[in-house]
Design an enzyme around this catalytic site. Structure first.
Site, short mmCIF file in Angstrom:
data_model
loop_
_atom_site.label_atom_id
_atom_site.label_comp_id
_atom_site.label_asym_id
_atom_site.label_seq_id
_atom_site.Cartn_x
_atom_site.Cartn_y
_atom_site.Cartn_z
N ARG A 191 0.81 -1.23 0.00
CA ARG A 191 0.00 0.00 0.00
C ARG A 191 0.84 1.27 0.00
O ARG A 191 0.39 2.32 -0.40
CB ARG A 191 -0.90 0.01 1.24
CG ARG A 191 -2.23 -0.62 0.98
CD ARG A 191 -3.15 -0.42 2.12
NE ARG A 191 -2.47 -0.76 3.38
CZ ARG A 191 -3.05 -0.73 4.56
NH1 ARG A 191 -4.29 -0.38 4.66
NH2 ARG A 191 -2.39 -1.05 5.65
N LYS A 210 1.25 -18.87 5.95
CA LYS A 210 0.67 -19.22 7.23
C LYS A 210 0.49 -17.94 8.04
O LYS A 210 1.34 -17.06 7.89
CB LYS A 210 1.65 -20.16 7.90
CG LYS A 210 1.36 -20.44 9.32
CD LYS A 210 2.42 -21.30 9.92
CE LYS A 210 2.28 -21.29 11.40
NZ LYS A 210 2.86 -20.14 12.07
N LYS A 226 12.17 -27.51 4.91
CA LYS A 226 13.43 -27.75 5.63
C LYS A 226 14.06 -29.04 5.11
O LYS A 226 13.37 -30.03 4.91
CB LYS A 226 13.19 -27.87 7.14
CG LYS A 226 12.86 -26.53 7.80
CD LYS A 226 12.72 -26.72 9.31
CE LYS A 226 12.20 -25.49 10.00
NZ LYS A 226 13.22 -24.51 10.36
N GLU A 268 12.02 -23.23 21.35
CA GLU A 268 12.65 -21.97 20.96
C GLU A 268 13.10 -21.24 22.21
O GLU A 268 12.39 -21.25 23.22
CB GLU A 268 11.67 -21.10 20.19
CG GLU A 268 11.21 -21.70 18.89
CD GLU A 268 10.26 -20.77 18.14
OE1 GLU A 268 10.74 -19.95 17.36
OE2 GLU A 268 9.05 -20.87 18.37
N ASP A 289 -0.22 -21.66 16.52
CA ASP A 289 0.98 -21.15 15.86
C ASP A 289 1.90 -22.28 15.38
O ASP A 289 2.51 -22.18 14.33
CB ASP A 289 1.74 -20.23 16.84
CG ASP A 289 2.89 -19.49 16.18
OD1 ASP A 289 2.69 -18.97 15.07
OD2 ASP A 289 3.98 -19.42 16.78
N HIS A 329 3.03 -26.90 11.70
CA HIS A 329 4.37 -27.51 11.61
C HIS A 329 4.43 -28.88 12.26
O HIS A 329 4.94 -29.85 11.70
CB HIS A 329 5.42 -26.62 12.28
CG HIS A 329 5.42 -25.20 11.79
ND1 HIS A 329 5.20 -24.87 10.48
CD2 HIS A 329 5.63 -24.02 12.43
CE1 HIS A 329 5.26 -23.54 10.34
NE2 HIS A 329 5.53 -23.01 11.51
C1 BG6 Z 1 6.49 -19.76 12.63
C2 BG6 Z 1 5.84 -19.36 13.92
O1 BG6 Z 1 5.56 -20.38 11.78
O2 BG6 Z 1 7.56 -20.66 12.90
C3 BG6 Z 1 6.84 -18.70 14.84
O3 BG6 Z 1 4.79 -18.45 13.64
C4 BG6 Z 1 8.02 -19.63 15.05
O4 BG6 Z 1 6.26 -18.39 16.09
C5 BG6 Z 1 8.58 -20.10 13.71
O5 BG6 Z 1 9.01 -18.91 15.76
C6 BG6 Z 1 9.63 -21.18 13.93
O6 BG6 Z 1 10.26 -21.45 12.72
P1 BG6 Z 1 11.73 -22.08 12.70
O7 BG6 Z 1 11.99 -22.33 11.26
O8 BG6 Z 1 12.63 -21.04 13.29
O9 BG6 Z 1 11.66 -23.31 13.54
#
Ligand code: BG6
Length: 490
Positions: A50, A149, A183, A217, A236, A241
């Site tokens: 935008r 996503k 990955k 994480e 999330d 994932h």
């Molecule tokens: C994202 C999530 O899809 O994946 C994040 O929204 C998360 O919260 C991230 O940190 C993790 O991805 P990766 O590749 O760092 O494991």
């Protein structure tokens, strides 16, 4: 030596082109692919947004982003000069159909080349952008659309988005991203399971005791906290994932690598997930939220301190026990856990085999441990098979677990590409195998929705955990009850 084939000439339009994903992930990924000559000189990357920017201002932003997100020795002036020639900017407001002129002008006369619309925007804009593309005559016979996503926040909203986008694009033109599928190690699951005869006969109840998947994480929620607070860890990470990892571990061998052959097997796993509802949610799930603590010697604030407002019960950690209702996996639990501000960035899948049926090594003198196949996703990618071996010495007889350890980066001696590099190339080449089909996304949401409803009806509370730990103590109890422990132990 890697063999890099260029993609055909393309126009890649990134909606949300000034956003974080575009600048942090997509453009750096394209930089690497251009460096390996996979992007022809005639191809174009068009950032649409935008903002009232001119091209040079946008290019300055891209350069700054590349300099901060690429490894220092990866950024080269000549490579950047070559890439910047291919980058364009078009001001475009998804919600205002009369503001698509600049994009239309750029795309005019290029109907025969591959055209990709990458929607790196909020999901609420997916439907309007798809409609805008169609209304402005920008959907060609060679068009694809990529949806980032999160695809909605529950089954209903995902279904609605799928309907809206489906009115403008055929299903085989819709690429729904789950970046975990790009990955290397995740793809290596296919190689490991179906490119070796060793594992498949053992890959079932009777030989496998259980499977654990950890995606930990050490980072907190950061600048996304307002958004994250409406989402939480289950939506999330687990709905997408982690369930994708479960699918690749648990699916039956597909008949080929054809995208539908693989996805047909994945959907069967999702459909066989035992429902978690208000009746069993307390015994099969744990919700957690981090409080202040220390990670690698550094003090970090708690989630509620980071969040402005009156508190929140959003989970930043989830652990759960999942069962798959089919012959292969009957009574083989899959334990999943994921969280923010845990002890380390550490993601792995542990396939634990059963104990030996009869031991000639009596306890406590010998500590025979079950074999484990460990598939490491982060921080380094690799596979380890843990076996019992005799400690080498002339006297005595002691056993200890040793790992047959394969680090991919060391073995193959190359930089590991980011997931987005592969995913972008797959879209450009028109291969949807690494993207989620509509039925997969919807089945995953239905299963996740039932957990969220279960949490509400069972009034399951969020347990706090200290930042820098492995999550709330209830997470260890979840496995303790089954006489098992997390790897690494929490
Ligand atoms: C994202 C999530 O899809 O994946 C994040 O929204 C998360 O919260 C991230 O940190 C993790 O991805 P990766 O590749 O760092 O494991």
């Amino acid at each position: 030596m890697a063999n890099f084939l260029p993609a055909d000439d393309f126009d890649l339009v990134i909606f949300g082109g000034t956003g974080d994903l575009a600048l942090r992930k997509l453009i750096p990924a394209l930089y690497h692919r251009a460096r390996d000559n996979q992007i022809t000189t005639d191809s174009r990357i068009i950032a649409a947004s935008r903002g009232d920017l001119d091209r040079d201002t946008y290019l300055d932003r891209v350069e700054e982003a590349l300099r901060s997100h690429l490894r220092e020795d990866d950024f080269r002036d000549d490579e950047w000069r070559a890439l910047r020639e291919r980058i364009h900017y078009a001001q475009c407001d998804a919600m205002a159909p009369d503001r698509w002129g600049a994009l239309g002008d750029l795309l005019a006369g290029a109907d025969d080349r591959v055209r990709v619309a990458y929607l790196a925007t909020a999901p609420g804009l997916f439907g309007p952008i798809a409609a805008g593309l169609r209304k402005n005559g920008l959907v060609t016979g060679n068009s694809r659309i990529v949806l980032e996503k999160p695809l909605g926040r529950d089954y209903e909203s995902a279904r609605e988005i799928n309907e809206q986008v489906g009115e403008c694009f055929a299903e085989d033109r819709i690429y729904r991203i789950d970046h975990y599928l790009g990955k290397e190690t995740v793809q290596n699951l296919l190689a490991l399971r179906f490119g070796n005869s060793l594992f498949e006969p053992l890959w079932k109840r009777g030989t496998i005791d259980h499977v654990q998947i950890t995606v930990a994480e050490d980072l907190g929620v950061g600048g996304r906290i307002e958004f994250y607070d409406r989402i939480g860890a289950l939506r999330d990470m687990v709905q997408n994932h982690m369930l994708q990892l479960v699918c690749l571990i648990a699916m039956e061998p597909p008949s080929s690598l054809h995208h539908d052959a693989v996805r047909n097997e994945k959907i069967k796993v999702l459909q066989a997930l035992h429902p978690i509802t208000g009746d069993n949610v307390r015994t099969t799930t744990v919700r957690g939220q981090y409080k202040a603590g220390a990670i690698k010697g550094e003090t970090v604030a708690g989630y509620l301190d980071e969040l402005s407002g009156d508190g929140s019960t959003t989970e930043t950690f989830v652990a759960l026990k999942l069962q798959i209702d089919n012959w292969r996996w009957s009574n083989v639990p899959f334990y999943l856990r994921t969280g923010k501000r845990l002890n380390a960035k550490h993601s792995e899948i542990v396939v634990q085999f059963q104990d030996i049926p009869h031991s000639i090594f009596p306890k406590p003198q010998f500590n025979v441990q079950p074999n484990r196949l460990i598939i490491r996703l982060q921080p380094d990618e690799g596979v380890e098979l843990s076996l019992m071996a005799k400690e080498p010495r002339p006297g005595g007889f002691d056993l200890r677990p040793v790992g047959l350890d394969l680090s991919f980066e060391e073995t193959f001696g190359i930089r590991y590409p980011d997931a987005y590099e592969r995913l972008l190339m797959e879209v450009l080449r028109g291969n949807p195998a690494l993207f989620m089909r509509r039925d997969e996304v919807e089945a995953a949401w239905q299963w996740a929705d039932s957990i969220i409803e279960g949490w509400a009806s069972a009034r399951q509370k969020v347990e706090s955990y200290v930042a820098g730990s492995w999550g709330p103590s209830a997470s260890s109890l979840l496995l303790d009850r089954d006489d098992r422990t997390w790897q690494p132990e929490s």
